[in-house]
Design an enzyme around this catalytic site. Structure first.
Site, PDB file in Angstrom:
ATOM      1  N   GLU A   1       0.815  -1.225   0.000  1.00 14.18           N
ATOM      2  CA  GLU A   1       0.000   0.000   0.000  1.00 14.18           C
ATOM      3  C   GLU A   1       0.847   1.273   0.000  1.00 14.18           C
ATOM      4  OE1 GLU A   1      -2.630  -3.200   1.811  1.00 14.18           O
ATOM      5  OE2 GLU A   1      -0.531  -2.545   2.062  1.00 14.18           O
TER       6      GLU A   1
ATOM      7  N   LYS B   1     -17.478  -0.874   5.554  1.00 15.87           N
ATOM      8  CA  LYS B   1     -17.819  -1.905   4.570  1.00 15.87           C
ATOM      9  C   LYS B   1     -19.290  -1.896   4.216  1.00 15.87           C
ATOM     10  CE  LYS B   1     -17.082  -6.850   3.706  1.00 15.87           C
ATOM     11  NZ  LYS B   1     -16.479  -8.108   4.248  1.00 15.87           N
TER      12      LYS B   1
ATOM     13  N   PHE C   1     -11.827  -7.270  13.799  1.00 12.53           N
ATOM     14  CA  PHE C   1     -10.706  -7.745  12.987  1.00 12.53           C
ATOM     15  C   PHE C   1     -10.313  -6.678  11.962  1.00 12.53           C
ATOM     16  CE2 PHE C   1      -9.249 -10.033   9.116  1.00 12.53           C
ATOM     17  CZ  PHE C   1      -8.038 -10.501   9.626  1.00 12.53           C
ATOM     18  N   GLN C   2      -9.045  -6.345  11.933  1.00 15.08           N
ATOM     19  CA  GLN C   2      -8.464  -5.347  11.036  1.00 15.08           C
ATOM     20  C   GLN C   2      -9.113  -3.970  11.196  1.00 15.08           C
ATOM     21  OE1 GLN C   2      -8.219  -6.949   6.991  1.00 15.08           O
ATOM     22  NE2 GLN C   2      -6.205  -7.800   7.490  1.00 15.08           N
TER      23      GLN C   2
ATOM     24  N   MET D   1      24.158   8.882   2.881  1.00 17.24           N
ATOM     25  CA  MET D   1      24.115  10.113   3.661  1.00 17.24           C
ATOM     26  C   MET D   1      24.337   9.834   5.145  1.00 17.24           C
ATOM     27  SD  MET D   1      23.996  13.342   3.153  1.00 17.24           S
ATOM     28  CE  MET D   1      23.084  13.810   1.675  1.00 17.24           C
TER      29      MET D   1
END
Length: 612
Positions: free
Chosen positions: A62, A174, A124-125, A489
């Site tokens: 993502e 959802k 969940f999630q 760096m």
């Protein structure tokens, strides 16, 4: 009374309302990754793709989606769009949201969420992505009803792209995606948001004051930031600079706003800016900040930054004007509009160009340029990072360039000349792993343009999985890894400020074979470490009709200079070459049109405006 107009609404799902609204707002591509909570939206996306309305690019992580949407937005000026599911899908987007926020990039980020009745139950999630991202967005929404979707999308696009651009989050439970409503589309711009109406025109009295200050200045300097890119103010900056013969310096975000081949350009300023830009900002008597925010990598020791100068600050965000440096003349408004007002006011006041006022100043800067040039080493037996980057710029002068973060980023900023929107780099947040997915987004947006990612061996490994996305869709972005086997760096700072204690910065022992990695994905991989083969390798990379990765093996211990050490003023730089002169200035150039003499460093005749 006129008869009532009947509105015939069709019953549609929230997911349909989202897809249709995105299409109405000009979205053609979405970067994302599906998951449970966002499946109703992906189910509708399936139908939208089948109709040819939208194209979805399936990333491998993502974070890649958010950076790809960011690159898409930077290259085009349009709003980028990315999708992620709830929980870890949403949190994986956070770095990309923060990157866009710091650099003022317009994004609309759509996340799935658990059903409304499960919010707050640790389902969940489930994560509170609305709360997590509050400090990182211009605005955010949780869609509570499908009937709100069209309005929210229209508002999100308006907020993201108006005023100072930035990311907007839309979190969609959802069951809202499945819920049906009487769908009434909302067209772009048809929103009522009194709190998001930025000031566009600058105050006329302040504009007039700025014009008179420009007329009086002997050592003026234009300090140009990313706001000039966002506003498309490139032509106005050139006009203002040439009218008064004002040198121009840009920030990392402002690269491309002014042609660095122009005689008035002094390049980038700041921690790894040119010596002549840093000296100029330290000695100027008038600093005109245009769409810039006086960030710490530019100013270093703030109380010594442009300490001899009066300041004019032009910016669309009133919160930035005076935040770090109080200006004598604050001008809030769209940068391009304000510069147009300023140029018109200069004409109204009859302020003619007077080259004599800035002549000595421009000559002084020319001597700094001769004394402290950017240096390209040519070591025996190995390529230097700088010569690889210079060669890339010579082979592809008109390409769109993305970078990751580190030494290679600074060298790319120093040694390649960019046009507007052709420099795409994570500047404010400094996000390693940005370059490859950003290049993917640019190439999707502009398939006919050459797109090159300049990366480092450490940065590239942050999001190398996006090679799979390039392979799946045949996205023909090219990637060059400046491979020195270090977090470059970090190593430089450890060498300079931490007694050469190289803690956890050596990448060489765990370095993959990047050519074999490309083979695994079915892509073309190349390696070069020989100066004699460099030009041929770059030409072969650019000629290939598809994605290519070129692994350039360079010297391990090269440092990026100049460098302003933390806590020092911009005039106190490390790594400067020994001055070559006090030689007499070069002979003036005689204008072929009017016969008048002009300083050698200038591109246009002071007297008649003819190009020299």
């Amino acid at each position: 009374m006129p008869p009532a107009i009947a509105i015939h609404c069709k019953r549609r799902t929230g997911a349909y309302a989202l897809m249709d609204s995105l299409k109405r707002h000009g979205v053609t591509h979405i970067f994302g990754y599906p998951g449970g909570a966002i499946l109703p939206i992906y189910d509708e996306l399936y139908r939208a793709e089948a109709r040819g309305d939208l194209k979805h690019i399936l990333v491998r992580h993502e974070q890649g989606a958010s950076h790809a949407a960011d690159g898409y937005a930077r290259a085009t000026g349009r709003v980028g769009v990315c999708f992620g599911t709830s929980g870890p899908g949403a949190t994986n987007l956070v770095t990309g949201i923060a990157t866009a926020h710091m650099d003022s990039i317009p994004l609309v980020v759509v996340t799935g969420q658990v059903p409304r009745n499960a919010i707050g139950t640790d389902a969940f999630q489930e994560t509170d992505i609305f709360g997590i991202t509050l400090p990182l967005v211009k605005h955010s929404y949780v869609v509570r009803h499908a009937s709100d979707m069209a309005r929210i999308v229209a508002e999100a696009f308006h907020i993201s792209s108006s005023g100072r651009p930035g990311p907007v989050l839309i979190d969609v439970p959802k069951d809202v995606g499945i819920e049906e409503c009487d769908y009434i589309p909302v067209e772009p711009g048809h929103v009522n948001l009194p709190g998001f109406r930025p000031t566009v025109k600058g105050n006329s009295r302040q504009i007039a004051h700025a014009a008179r200050m420009l007329q009086a200045a002997a050592r003026p300097l234009l300090y140009v930031g990313g706001g000039a890119i966002a506003a498309g103010a490139h032509a106005e900056i050139v006009q203002l600079a040439e009218h008064f013969q004002i040198p121009v310096t840009t920030t990392l975000m402002g690269l491309g706003a002014f042609d660095e081949r122009h005689a008035l350009s002094v390049g980038m300023l700041g921690m790894h800016g040119t010596a002549y830009a840093n000296y100029a900002v330290s000695e100027c008597d008038l600093l005109v900040a245009i769409g810039a925010r006086f960030d710490d990598r530019v100013t270093s020791k703030l109380d010594e930054f442009a300490s001899r100068a009066k300041v004019i600050h032009i910016d669309i965000d009133p919160a930035e004007v005076g935040k770090n440096r109080a200006p004598e003349v604050p001008i809030v408004g769209d940068v391009r509009v304000c510069l147009q007002q300023l140029l018109a006011r200069i004409a109204d006041l009859g302020i003619d160009a007077d080259s004599s006022r800035t002549h000595a100043w421009c000559e002084r800067i020319s001597r700094w340029k001769r004394n402290y040039p950017l240096v390209v080493p040519h070591p025996d037996g190995k390529l230097s990072p700088q010569e690889v980057i210079v060669a890339i710029g010579q082979h592809a002068p008109n390409a769109f360039y993305t970078t990751d973060v580190g030494q290679h980023q600074m060298w790319a900023a120093q040694f390649i000349n960019y046009g507007p929107r052709r420099w795409i780099s994570s500047s404010g947040l400094g996000t390693m792993g940005f370059g490859l997915p950003a290049a993917m987004g640019v190439k999707v947006a502009l398939p006919d343009e050459q797109v090159i990612c300049i990366s480092g061996d450490a940065s590239f490994q942050m999001n190398l999985q996006e090679l799979g996305t390039l392979a799946q869709y045949g996205i023909a972005a090219k990637t060059v890894i400046i491979n020195n086997g270090w977090q470059g760096m970090v190593r430089q700072w450890q060498q300079t400020f931490f007694g050469e204690r190289y803690s956890a910065s050596n990448m060489q022992s765990g370095m993959p074979d990047f050519v074999k990695l490309c083979d695994a994905y079915g892509l073309k991989g190349m390696v070069v470490g020989d100066r004699a083969r460099l030009d041929d390798a770059i030409a072969e990379m650019l000629a290939h009709d598809g994605p290519v990765l070129l692994d350039a093996h360079v010297t391990r211990d090269e440092n990026c200079y100049p460098m302003v050490a933390p806590g020092k003023s911009n005039a106190q730089m490390l790594g400067l070459p020994e001055p070559q002169e006090s030689e007499s200035p070069p002979e003036p150039v005689v204008c072929s049109n009017c016969g008048m003499a002009n300083p050698a460093a200038h591109a246009f005749c002071f007297h008649c405006g003819t190009k020299l």
